[in-house]
Scaffold this motif. Structure first.
Motif, mmCIF file in Angstrom:
data_model
loop_
_atom_site.group_PDB
_atom_site.id
_atom_site.type_symbol
_atom_site.label_atom_id
_atom_site.label_comp_id
_atom_site.label_asym_id
_atom_site.label_seq_id
_atom_site.Cartn_x
_atom_site.Cartn_y
_atom_site.Cartn_z
ATOM 1 N N ASP A 282 -2.669 -0.384 6.701
ATOM 2 C CA ASP A 282 -3.206 0.807 6.028
ATOM 3 C C ASP A 282 -4.602 1.134 6.545
ATOM 4 O OD1 ASP A 282 -1.087 1.384 4.223
ATOM 5 O OD2 ASP A 282 -1.813 -0.128 2.809
ATOM 6 N N ARG B 149 -4.589 2.790 9.866
ATOM 7 C CA ARG B 149 -4.211 4.208 9.719
ATOM 8 C C ARG B 149 -5.389 5.035 9.192
ATOM 9 N NH1 ARG B 149 0.178 7.077 11.036
ATOM 10 N NH2 ARG B 149 0.973 7.556 8.954
ATOM 11 N N PHE C 131 -4.968 8.429 10.582
ATOM 12 C CA PHE C 131 -3.509 8.383 10.608
ATOM 13 C C PHE C 131 -2.920 8.713 11.983
ATOM 14 C CE2 PHE C 131 -4.889 9.316 6.290
ATOM 15 C CZ PHE C 131 -4.299 8.280 5.595
ATOM 16 N N HIS D 17 1.232 0.894 2.714
ATOM 17 C CA HIS D 17 1.547 2.089 1.920
ATOM 18 C C HIS D 17 1.739 3.342 2.774
ATOM 19 C CE1 HIS D 17 0.520 0.001 -1.886
ATOM 20 N NE2 HIS D 17 -0.379 -0.606 -1.143
ATOM 21 N N THR D 18 1.240 3.327 3.993
ATOM 22 C CA THR D 18 1.196 4.577 4.776
ATOM 23 C C THR D 18 1.758 4.425 6.189
ATOM 24 O OG1 THR D 18 -1.037 4.062 5.578
ATOM 25 C CG2 THR D 18 -0.867 5.325 3.523
#
Length: 555
Positions: free
Chosen positions: A151, A154, A159, A179-180
């Motif tokens: 995460d 990112r 991102f 989570h991402t």
């Protein structure tokens, strides 16, 4: 002055162009901007005891474990920081740098203490599977209450970095990916597919569909698992037909060869899990992900989190002294060597950073130890929970005041205790007093009062770190060394305790930014993500309590 700057600039451009031309021959150029590796590859070997690095060292080839030891950096005394030592907390800790008290993944399965409802660590009823209609797809990282190093990468790149999580086990893919991620994929026994969930996407990428439609799985399940080398050379193992080992379905004895075609009949695709071919299958899928997601080919650092789960399935079934465990590690070493060679060619040797660790270790089978005059035994949590409930019902006229003893924790029926206006502290006192008298029990601790418990600091700290008031049982049972939870004379092995065979794990780094060397001072599972954050020059995860290991990193 302006002419001077122009000339200097032209010289720099010329040198840069020359370096890029040479790079096409030798290795891909380093990422632009802040120096970082082009790719980080995290490899978690499920149920790998630290001593497996050396127990089979003489039989490993040059390109696998030996390459990491001889080219990279090894932390020889890395310890798990909490209890229980299980897969979900382990993968969570590696990637968050945190402990169950903070990140909330208290066990593979845990009970919500306020409601008494049992929940699997990555269950998410609000979403659906993608690539399957089974409940295996209804998974997400929502129960993880901290960010991961993936995460943080990112976030640090707005991102632009790609993050992919891959494992046969859902929890071993989902929790490391965070989570991402760009994607997280796990194996579904029902369909025989690599799947994901609508938490990540509404449709599988074309490359995943193409892999699922291929013959890779079918080819592996048509094989026989035979020993890689002549059986008589497996001197680190007990005899092949051992009473400490479990059998595959349909087998009359736990002996080589193991016929995967027979074991997997009637579309039992899950047979791939408990064979060395599950490792090869996972790494095949990882290569396909690297190719199609172009990992390591972007301006920003990408991250592949891959967990190899088959070692855990085989370990549970056969135990650490079996020929099967010896063979799967020899085959794993061979697969790692091939995978590192692939990364050298695809990403460029020296352009990626790899680390390898484990989520937990494993005990010797207690019966095996007892047969060799060593202290050991079994603690049967199901039988003990029944005894406790009978004792408590007689005293309090209330049934099922203990919901279960899971992960060596006693989960009380808090809603019932509240409904009947019973005194939870008095019930806990009764439970502790009962458990302390049982064979094999070393300590019984009220987790809320662990700071004051008369137990060694090493154990006390791990109780505190592992206790999450929302998700953990209120009482923890600490067994004597050599004991573990299971029925008498159970075959194979398990894990989950405080003892070094469960808490001492391998930790190796190799590649970009990594020194060559070794370290014997104590390091911790929580230090892994902090070390990666230092390597990548990014913020540590939100719940991280670990520290960077400076000896690993090039100055």
């Amino acid at each position: 002055m302006k002419i001077k700057y122009i000339v200097c600039g032209l010289l720099l451009l010329t040198v840069g162009a020359s370096a890029q031309t040479k790079g096409k021959v030798k290795a891909a150029p380093a990422p632009a901007g802040l120096p970082r590796p082009k790719l980080v590859v995290g490899i978690v070997i499920d149920q790998m005891r630290w001593d497996y690095l050396y127990r089979y060292y003489d039989r490993y080839q040059a390109g696998g474990f030996k390459r990491m030891l001889n080219e990279g950096f090894t932390c020889e005394n890395t310890q798990i920081d909490y209890l229980p030592t299980e897969t979900a907390p382990g993968h969570s800790c590696i990637y968050t740098g945190s402990v169950p008290a903070i990140h909330g993944i208290a066990a593979n399965e845990f009970i919500i203490q306020a409601t008494g409802k049992q929940i699997y660590c990555t269950d998410d009823s609000a979403i659906n599977g993608v690539g399957t209609t089974s409940i295996a797809g209804k998974m997400s990282p929502r129960n993880l209450q901290a960010t991961t190093i993936t995460d943080q990468l990112r976030l640090a790149t707005n991102f632009r970095s790609k993050v992919i999580g891959i494992a046969l086990k859902d929890r071993a893919s989902i929790l490391p990916a965070g989570h991402t991620p760009t994607g997280a994929y796990w194996f579904d026994d029902t369909s025989g597919n690599w799947i994901t969930s609508t938490y990540y996407t509404n449709d599988l990428p074309a490359w995943v569909k193409g892999f699922n439609e291929g013959t890779t799985l079918k080819n592996y399940l048509s094989k026989q698992w035979t020993t890689l080398y002549p059986a008589e050379t497996y001197v680190q193992s007990t005899a092949d037909n051992s009473p400490y080992e479990g059998k595959y379905r349909g087998e009359t004895a736990p002996v080589f060869p193991h016929d995967l075609a027979a074991i997997s009949r009637n579309n039992f695709y899950g047979a791939i899990r408990s064979s060395p071919f599950g490792i090869s299958f996972t790494l095949d899928f990882a290569r396909t992900a690297i190719e199609n997601e172009q990992l390591g080919k972007h301006p920003e650092t990408d991250f592949l989190a891959v967990s190899l789960s088959s070692t855990d399935y085989v370990g549970h079934q056969f135990g650490p002294n079996s020929m099967e465990v010896e063979d799967i590690y020899l085959r794993l070493d061979k697969d790692l060597a091939a995978f590192f060679s692939y990364l050298d060619a695809k990403v460029g040797k020296g352009n990626y950073t790899a680390f390898l660790t484990a989520d937990h270790g494993a005990a010797h089978n207690p019966k095996f130890l007892m047969d060799h005059e060593m202290p050991a035994g079994y603690f049967n949590p199901i039988a003990v929970a029944k005894e406790l409930n009978a004792m408590l019902e007689k005293k309090y006229d209330a049934k099922n005041l203990v919901l279960e003893i899971g992960s060596y924790e006693v989960n009380l029926n808090n809603p019932l205790i509240e409904e009947k206006k019973l005194n939870a502290d008095v019930i806990k006192f009764d439970v502790i007093n009962y458990l302390q008298k049982l064979p094999g029990v070393l300590y019984v601790v009220d987790c809320q009062k662990a700071q004051m418990a008369a137990v060694p600091e090493w154990i006390r700290t791990r109780i505190i770190n592992g206790y999450n008031p929302e998700h953990s049982g209120s009482i923890i049972v600490i067994l004597k060394s050599g004991f573990y939870g299971g029925a008498m004379n159970a075959t194979g092995t398990t894990h989950g305790t405080w003892s070094p065979y469960d808490t001492h794990i391998p930790l190796l780094f190799m590649g970009w930014g990594v020194q060559h060397g070794s370290l014997n001072r104590e390091t911790h599972m929580t230090d892994i993500s902090a070390t990666l954050a230092a390597l990548l020059h990014i913020q540590v995860p939100s719940g991280c309590i670990g520290q960077p290991i400076p000896e690993v990193l090039k100055k």
